[in-house]
Design an enzyme around this catalytic site. Structure first.
Site, mmCIF file in Angstrom:
data_model
loop_
_atom_site.group_PDB
_atom_site.id
_atom_site.type_symbol
_atom_site.label_atom_id
_atom_site.label_comp_id
_atom_site.label_asym_id
_atom_site.label_seq_id
_atom_site.Cartn_x
_atom_site.Cartn_y
_atom_site.Cartn_z
ATOM 1 N N ASP A 1 17.735 -41.116 -22.083
ATOM 2 C CA ASP A 1 17.222 -42.216 -21.251
ATOM 3 C C ASP A 1 18.133 -42.448 -20.043
ATOM 4 O O ASP A 1 17.745 -43.104 -19.083
ATOM 5 C CB ASP A 1 17.178 -43.513 -22.077
ATOM 6 C CG ASP A 1 15.764 -43.882 -22.507
ATOM 7 O OD1 ASP A 1 14.811 -43.423 -21.854
ATOM 8 O OD2 ASP A 1 15.629 -44.649 -23.477
ATOM 9 N N GLN B 1 13.515 -47.187 -28.456
ATOM 10 C CA GLN B 1 12.514 -47.891 -27.648
ATOM 11 C C GLN B 1 12.908 -49.362 -27.496
ATOM 12 O O GLN B 1 13.166 -50.044 -28.478
ATOM 13 C CB GLN B 1 11.132 -47.761 -28.328
ATOM 14 C CG GLN B 1 9.984 -48.342 -27.530
ATOM 15 C CD GLN B 1 9.747 -47.622 -26.201
ATOM 16 O OE1 GLN B 1 9.761 -46.414 -26.119
ATOM 17 N NE2 GLN B 1 9.548 -48.400 -25.150
ATOM 18 N N LYS C 1 5.051 -40.629 -25.616
ATOM 19 C CA LYS C 1 6.224 -39.752 -25.516
ATOM 20 C C LYS C 1 6.132 -38.625 -26.542
ATOM 21 O O LYS C 1 6.428 -37.466 -26.239
ATOM 22 C CB LYS C 1 7.506 -40.572 -25.726
ATOM 23 C CG LYS C 1 7.805 -41.488 -24.543
ATOM 24 C CD LYS C 1 8.874 -42.530 -24.838
ATOM 25 C CE LYS C 1 8.986 -43.510 -23.683
ATOM 26 N NZ LYS C 1 9.850 -44.664 -23.955
#
Ligand code: NAD
Length: 283
Positions: A120, A97, A53
């Site tokens: 997200d 994460q 990412k």
């Protein structure tokens, strides 16, 4: 019939080139989009994902801030860090994460991220907005899947979409996105009786069960579009999916490969959300 490949890597590259230009335009206005990525602990798979990412951000000019926290981090410490980032103007997106160590409640953490920085798309406010068809941050993997299907001008309206899997991050939201596009959606999961009876009716089949090669040739209708979300590492180090690619490609009209399918598109949609956040709240 041999299926046409929906190449997620190529589509991602195309979209990322366009995003580079968008970021450049924002930079000229004095705005550099910023993504904060928090990783708690040292899980090797999570570290690989986080590095991917960060690399993707750098490639297109998004500033990425990596925050590494110890495995023993408490929920309160993580919340304090999120509060800090929620207030930081140079940060447009916050990503924690997953999975988190067992002492931390994941849902509580997701709900602490400002919905305006929830790139997200996991915050209940964004999920609710997605369900009601409002403007919001869409969850990255489902959004990437829809983009892949649309990239081939495959009809969605009125088609039967069968989703195998009902997780909060893939199965449930991807079905909702296809419903928003006027498909008829069926969800299958680990307690579905006679899975094949459903999958073999699908015009568009989404395999997101996390079970290696669950979807065999006989599970697929001739001419279907098959999207493979699964990621499994084989003993020889190679990656494979939930779909038996060699069998299914002989029946499907379109198919996504693993690797090079849904995976790259997931990161691309994260970049998209970060840029959208910068545009929406700072430009
Ligand atoms: P999960 O374990 O949270 O959910 C799996 C779902 O599949 C569950 O709802 C379960 O009911 C269903 N299921 C399990 N076994 C089944 C069976 N035999 N028949 C029918 N349904 C069954 O997994 P997840 O987080 O949704 O991820 C699914 C897969 O996608 C995993 O392989 C994961 O690594 C992968 N993934 C890939 C990306 C990407 O970017 N490519 C992103 C997220 C997840």
């Amino acid at each position: 019939m041999t299926a046409q490949i929906i190449n997620g890597k190529e589509l991602s590259q195309k979209k990322r080139e366009e995003m580079k230009i968008e970021v450049e335009t924002l930079r000229k206005q004095g705005i550099t989009p910023g993504l904060a990525v928090i990783i708690v602990g040292t899980d090797p798979a999570s570290q690989t994902y986080v590095r991917g990412k960060q690399r993707a951000c750098e490639e297109i000019g998004i500033q990425s801030l990596l925050i590494e926290m110890k495995e023993s981090t408490t929920e309160a410490q993580l919340i304090a860090k999120i509060d800090e980032l929620n207030k930081e103007d140079s940060i447009d997106g916050i990503l924690v994460q997953l999975p988190l160590p067992s002492q931390i409640n994941e849902q509580a953490i997701i709900e602490k991220i400002s919905p305006n920085k929830d790139v997200d798309g996991f915050h209940p406010i964004n999920i609710g907005r997605m369900m009601t068809g409002q403007d919001c941050f869409l969850p990255c993997t489902p959004h990437g899947i829809i983009e892949m299907v649309k990239s081939k001008q495959i009809d969605i309206e009125g088609k039967h979409v069968v989703v195998v899997g009902r997780s909060n991050i893939v199965g449930k939201p991807v079905g909702q996105l296809f419903l928003n596009e006027h498909a008829t959606v069926t969800y299958c999961h680990s307690r579905t009786n006679d899975l094949k009876a459903y999958t073999s009716q699908a015009d568009i089949l989404i395999a997101a069960a996390g079970k290696q090669h669950l979807i065999q040739g006989e599970y697929v209708k001739r001419g279907a579009t098959v999207i493979d979300v699964g990621i499994h590492r084989l003993e020889n180090g190679k990656l494979t999916g939930d779909v038996n690619f060699d069998e299914v490609k002989e029946k499907a009209a379109y198919i996504t490969p693993v690797p090079g399918g849904v995976g790259p598109m997931t990161i691309t949609m994260l970049l998209h959300n970060t840029i959208q956040s910068a545009k929406r709240f700072r430009a």
